[in-house]
Scaffold this motif. Structure first.
Motif, mmCIF file in Angstrom:
data_model
loop_
_atom_site.group_PDB
_atom_site.id
_atom_site.type_symbol
_atom_site.label_atom_id
_atom_site.label_comp_id
_atom_site.label_asym_id
_atom_site.label_seq_id
_atom_site.Cartn_x
_atom_site.Cartn_y
_atom_site.Cartn_z
ATOM 1 N N GLU A 1 28.959 48.630 81.084
ATOM 2 C CA GLU A 1 28.356 48.429 82.144
ATOM 3 C C GLU A 1 28.713 49.486 82.977
ATOM 4 O O GLU A 1 29.818 49.953 83.344
ATOM 5 N N GLY A 2 27.780 49.886 83.832
ATOM 6 C CA GLY A 2 27.830 50.821 85.026
ATOM 7 C C GLY A 2 28.034 52.346 84.492
ATOM 8 O O GLY A 2 28.718 53.415 85.140
ATOM 9 N N GLY A 3 27.636 52.603 83.204
ATOM 10 C CA GLY A 3 27.942 53.690 82.679
ATOM 11 C C GLY A 3 26.731 54.653 82.825
ATOM 12 O O GLY A 3 26.318 54.790 84.052
ATOM 13 N N ARG A 4 26.301 55.240 81.867
ATOM 14 C CA ARG A 4 25.317 56.606 81.852
ATOM 15 C C ARG A 4 23.971 56.023 82.296
ATOM 16 O O ARG A 4 23.076 56.095 81.461
ATOM 17 N N GLY A 5 23.740 56.339 83.586
ATOM 18 C CA GLY A 5 22.263 56.110 83.876
ATOM 19 C C GLY A 5 21.733 54.957 83.327
ATOM 20 O O GLY A 5 22.194 53.761 83.333
ATOM 21 N N ARG A 6 20.442 55.111 82.610
ATOM 22 C CA ARG A 6 19.831 53.993 82.007
ATOM 23 C C ARG A 6 20.876 53.788 80.784
ATOM 24 O O ARG A 6 21.061 54.622 80.010
ATOM 25 N N SER A 7 21.177 52.524 80.344
ATOM 26 C CA SER A 7 22.218 52.272 79.350
ATOM 27 C C SER A 7 21.520 52.786 78.133
ATOM 28 O O SER A 7 20.581 52.217 77.722
ATOM 29 N N THR A 8 22.425 53.381 77.470
ATOM 30 C CA THR A 8 22.256 53.762 75.769
ATOM 31 C C THR A 8 22.594 52.753 75.001
ATOM 32 O O THR A 8 22.381 52.940 73.706
ATOM 33 N N ASP A 9 23.455 51.702 75.594
ATOM 34 C CA ASP A 9 24.146 50.627 74.355
ATOM 35 C C ASP A 9 22.854 49.687 73.565
ATOM 36 O O ASP A 9 23.146 49.582 72.441
ATOM 37 N N GLU A 10 21.681 49.498 74.252
ATOM 38 C CA GLU A 10 20.707 48.850 73.592
ATOM 39 C C GLU A 10 19.419 49.462 73.177
ATOM 40 O O GLU A 10 18.310 48.834 73.312
ATOM 41 N N MET A 11 19.567 50.734 73.197
ATOM 42 C CA MET A 11 18.280 51.472 73.096
ATOM 43 C C MET A 11 18.044 52.175 71.582
ATOM 44 O O MET A 11 19.126 52.012 70.984
ATOM 45 N N LEU A 12 17.044 52.582 71.271
ATOM 46 C CA LEU A 12 16.671 53.226 70.004
ATOM 47 C C LEU A 12 16.271 54.529 70.431
ATOM 48 O O LEU A 12 15.182 54.759 71.253
ATOM 49 N N ALA A 13 16.842 55.748 70.006
ATOM 50 C CA ALA A 13 16.417 56.984 70.222
ATOM 51 C C ALA A 13 15.627 57.592 68.974
ATOM 52 O O ALA A 13 16.356 57.445 67.881
ATOM 53 N N MET A 14 14.531 58.233 69.052
ATOM 54 C CA MET A 14 13.829 59.009 67.922
ATOM 55 C C MET A 14 13.268 60.287 68.338
ATOM 56 O O MET A 14 13.165 60.225 69.610
ATOM 57 N N PRO A 15 12.677 61.085 67.404
ATOM 58 C CA PRO A 15 12.088 62.136 67.774
ATOM 59 C C PRO A 15 11.032 61.837 68.680
ATOM 60 O O PRO A 15 10.030 60.943 68.429
ATOM 61 N N LEU A 16 10.623 62.652 69.748
ATOM 62 C CA LEU A 16 9.404 62.377 70.845
ATOM 63 C C LEU A 16 8.240 62.350 69.728
ATOM 64 O O LEU A 16 7.409 61.604 69.871
ATOM 65 N N SER A 17 8.135 63.466 69.070
ATOM 66 C CA SER A 17 6.846 63.445 68.014
ATOM 67 C C SER A 17 6.735 62.244 67.238
ATOM 68 O O SER A 17 5.620 62.071 66.979
ATOM 69 N N THR A 18 7.693 61.735 66.575
ATOM 70 C CA THR A 18 7.626 60.512 66.111
ATOM 71 C C THR A 18 7.091 59.398 66.687
ATOM 72 O O THR A 18 6.083 58.534 66.401
#
Length: 399
Positions: free
Chosen positions: A190-207
Motif C-alpha cells: 500500500e502507498g506504493g507505485r502510483g496506480r497499484s501493480t499488485d492486483e493488475m494484469l499487464a499485456m502487450p497493448l496490441s494484444t
C-alpha cells in the motif's frame, strides 16, 4: 541553600501529594503526545506521497485526455505517443509509454477474480514504474509487435489465484480468452507505485486492443525526460507536438493535460506546512491548558504550605531559595508530563493507520519536550514569586 537541597525539597514536596502531581501532568502529557503523533502522521503521509511520486520517476510526465464542462477533449492516440518518440526529440525525451486500462474476469481453472485491472502497454512500463520481477520475465517488444497472448501478473493477484504456487508458464482465461503468464511482479504494498501493480494484469497493448477492447483511445501515456533538468524542455516538446497533431493554436486551450510530479511535490510541501502550523497550534493549546493547570495547582500548594514557608524563612531560608524550590517543583511536574508524553508519542508512532506508516520526527520530540520544560518555568513563576514574598510572621500565623 544549595541547588541539591532545593531539588530535594522540590521532590519531597511533589511526593507529598502524588495523585495531585500525576493529574497535573496530564495536560502536558496530552499536549506533548499530540504534537509528536500528529507530526508523525503528517510526515508519514508526506513520505507516502513522495514515495508514490518517486516510484513513477522524478522526471516522468504523464499526459491525459482533458475533460471540461463542455465535454472531453480529443482522444489520445498511439500516433500521438509515437510522434513524441521521434528521433529529433531524443535529446529531451528518453521514453514514451502508452497505456490503456480495462477490466476483465480472470480464471486459472479453479478460482476466478472478477473486475481485475488489465493494462495494455509496452515493456518500458515496468522500468518506468519500478515494477520489479519476482519470477519469470517481462513481455518483450516482439510480443507487442506480434500481439502475443502473454501477461505479467501482479504479485498479490498471483497469490490469490494460484494459492502460492508458481504461475509462470501456466494458462489463465481472461474474459473467455487464453493467455500465458510469463512473469510475476514483486508486491509493491500500500502507498506504493502510483496506480497499484499488485492486483493488475499487464499485456502487450496490441494484444489488449486486438482481443479485449478494440482500437479504443489511450487512457494516458507517460513521457520520461532524460533528467530532471530537461523536464521543462520535455514538457515544451510535448505541448508543441500535441498541439500540432491536434491542430490547436498556441493561444487556444489545449485538449490534453500534462501532469508534472514537481507540481505534486510542491503541493505536498505546502499541505505539510499548513498541517504543521495547525498541529503546533493544537498542541500549543493543550500545553497552555496544562500550564494553567500547573499554575492553579502550585497556587493551592503554596496556600497549603504557608506555615512551612514561614518556618523555613524564620530559620534563614532566603527568598531565592523559596522561589527556587517552587519553580523546581513546577518544572519537574511539566518535565515529568513531557517525558510521559514523549513515551506515549514514540509508542504510538510505531503504528500504521490504514496502510499509512507513522514516522516520528526527532525535532518534534525535542521541541515538544523543550516547550514542556519552559511551560513549567513560565507558569510556575507566579506561584513561586508569591511564595517567596510571604512574610515569615504572617506565614506562621496561617491556619
Amino acid at each position: 541553600m544549595r541547588m541539591g537541597e532545593i531539588l530535594f525539597s522540590a521532590v519531597r514536596g511533589l511526593l507529598a501529594n502524588k495523585l495531585r502531581s500525576i493529574l497535573t501532568t496530564l495536560g502536558i502529557l496530552i499536549g506533548v503526545a499530540s504534537v509528536i503523533v500528529i507530526v508523525a502522521v503528517g510526515q508519514g503521509a508526506s513520505n507516502m506521497i513522495m514515495n508514490s511520486i518517486n516510484s513513477l520517476g522524478a522526471h516522468t510526465l504523464s499526459v491525459y485526455q482533458k475533460y471540461s464542462e463542455s465535454g472531453p477533449g480529443r482522444a489520445l492516440t498511439l500516433e500521438d505517443a509515437e510522434a513524441l518518440a521521434a528521433p529529433e526529440l531524443a535529446d529531451r525525451i528518453k521514453a514514451v509509454v502508452p497505456g490503456v486500462w480495462s477490466q476483465g474476469s480472470v480464471n486459472d481453472g479453479v478460482r476466478t477474480k472478477d473486475n481485475a485491472q488489465v493494462l495494455g502497454t509496452h515493456p518500458d512500463f515496468f522500468q518506468l514504474n519500478n515494477a520489479l520481477l519476482a519470477r519469470g520475465t517481462y513481455f518483450s517488444k516482439a510480443d507487442v509487435t506480434e500481439s502475443r497472448k502473454v501477461i505479467v501478473m501482479g504479485g498479490k493477484l498471483a497469490s490469490e489465484l494460484f494459492n502460492g504456487q508458481d504461475p509462470v508458464n501456466r494458462q489463465v482465461i481472461i474474459s473467455g480468452m487464453q493467455f500465458v503468464v510469463v512473469g510475476v511482479l514483486e508486491e509493491a504494498g500500500e502507498g506504493g507505485r502510483g496506480r497499484s501493480t499488485d492486483e493488475m494484469l499487464a499485456m502487450p497493448l496490441s494484444t489488449l486492443q486486438n482481443t479485449l477492447t478494440g482500437q479504443q483511445p489511450l487512457s494516458q501515456f507517460s513521457v520520461q525526460a532524460h533528467s530532471v533538468e530537461k523536464m521543462d524542455q520535455a514538457r515544451a516538446a510535448i505541448e508543441a507536438v500535441l498541439r500540432a497533431k491536434h491542430r490547436i493554436d498556441a493561444d487556444k486551450p489545449a485538449d490534453f493535460e500534462i501532469s508534472d510530479p514537481r507540481e505534486l511535490t510542491r503541493s505536498s510541501r505546502q499541505i505539510d506546512t499548513v498541517l504543521t502550523y495547525l498541529i503546533l497550534a493544537i498542541g500549543g493549546i493543550a500545553l497552555l491548558i496544562g500550564g494553567v493547570g500547573i499554575t492553579n495547582i502550585m497556587l493551592v500548594t503554596v496556600t497549603e504550605r504557608t506555615r512551612e514557608i514561614g518556618i523555613r524563612k524564620a530559620i534563614g531560608a532566603t527568598r531565592g531559595a523559596i522561589m527556587g524550590q517552587f519553580l523546581a517543583e513546577a518544572t519537574m511536574l511539566s518535565m515529568f508530563g513531557g517525558f510521559l508524553g514523549v513515551v506515549v508519542g514514540l509508542v504510538a508512532g510505531q503504528f500504521s493507520i490504514r496502510g499509512l506508516q507513522l514516522t516520528v520526527v526527532p525535532s518534534s520530540v525535542l521541541l515538544a519536550f523543550g516547550v514542556s520544560a519552559l511551560i513549567g518555568l513560565f507558569f510556575g513563576a507566579l506561584p513561586a514569586n508569591r511564595a517567596s514574598k510571604l512574610h515569615p510572621i504572617q506565614a506562621l500565623r496561617h491556619e
